[in-house]
Design an enzyme around this catalytic site. Sequence first.
Site, short mmCIF file in Angstrom:
data_model
loop_
_atom_site.label_atom_id
_atom_site.label_comp_id
_atom_site.label_asym_id
_atom_site.label_seq_id
_atom_site.Cartn_x
_atom_site.Cartn_y
_atom_site.Cartn_z
N THR A 107 -1.26 5.27 -9.01
CA THR A 107 -2.33 4.38 -9.45
C THR A 107 -3.71 5.02 -9.31
O THR A 107 -4.69 4.49 -9.81
CB THR A 107 -2.31 3.06 -8.67
N LEU A 108 -3.77 6.18 -8.64
CA LEU A 108 -5.05 6.86 -8.44
C LEU A 108 -5.29 7.98 -9.46
O LEU A 108 -6.35 8.59 -9.47
CB LEU A 108 -5.10 7.46 -7.03
N GLU B 64 -3.99 4.17 1.52
CA GLU B 64 -2.53 4.23 1.40
C GLU B 64 -1.81 3.65 2.63
O GLU B 64 -0.60 3.58 2.65
CB GLU B 64 -2.07 5.68 1.18
#
Length: 181
Positions: free
Chosen positions: A2-3, A77
Amino acid sequence: GTLKQGQPYFAKYTADRSGGREAELVSVAETEHSFPLVIITRFNIPALLPAEGQGKHVRGELYEINSTMLMYMDSLEGCPRYYERMPLSVRLMGAPSSATSLKDSKEGDVVQCEVYFFTDFKPEILADRPHLNNYSAYDGVEYFSEERQEHGGFDEACAQVKTLSKPMFETVTELRREAFA
């Protein structure tokens, strides 16, 4: 996942340089060995599992970051409670950026980096979930965004995650308080 560029959290987290955080894209890279990359809830949350030799060669983006960004990424995270940062060999899939310490490397070179592995999983996940070679929040189920959290979706995601792992459920709840409060 997602990064990465074009994914839901790239602009907000990876590209954000506030607070002394620095990140420079080195190259697209692929794991030297195969690993299972799976989706762990219907909210499309990616999880790279530390089961070398299973799954596929996983493609992602390799970044060179400073210590401030590393601390920020660990917090984001949930490392080491949620994901664990571990060393990994990756193969460069393109010429590295000249602005990084790997500028003398070339496409195809194997380099060492660190990745976030999801370590608290039930073994049946390996057999029950499709193994991916790349992650995109826009293939399949919509990613669990912050907007959905604000409308009650977070509780539903936590309930699903809890069936996978109680410590993970507790960590997700804690992460939401830290990152999205």
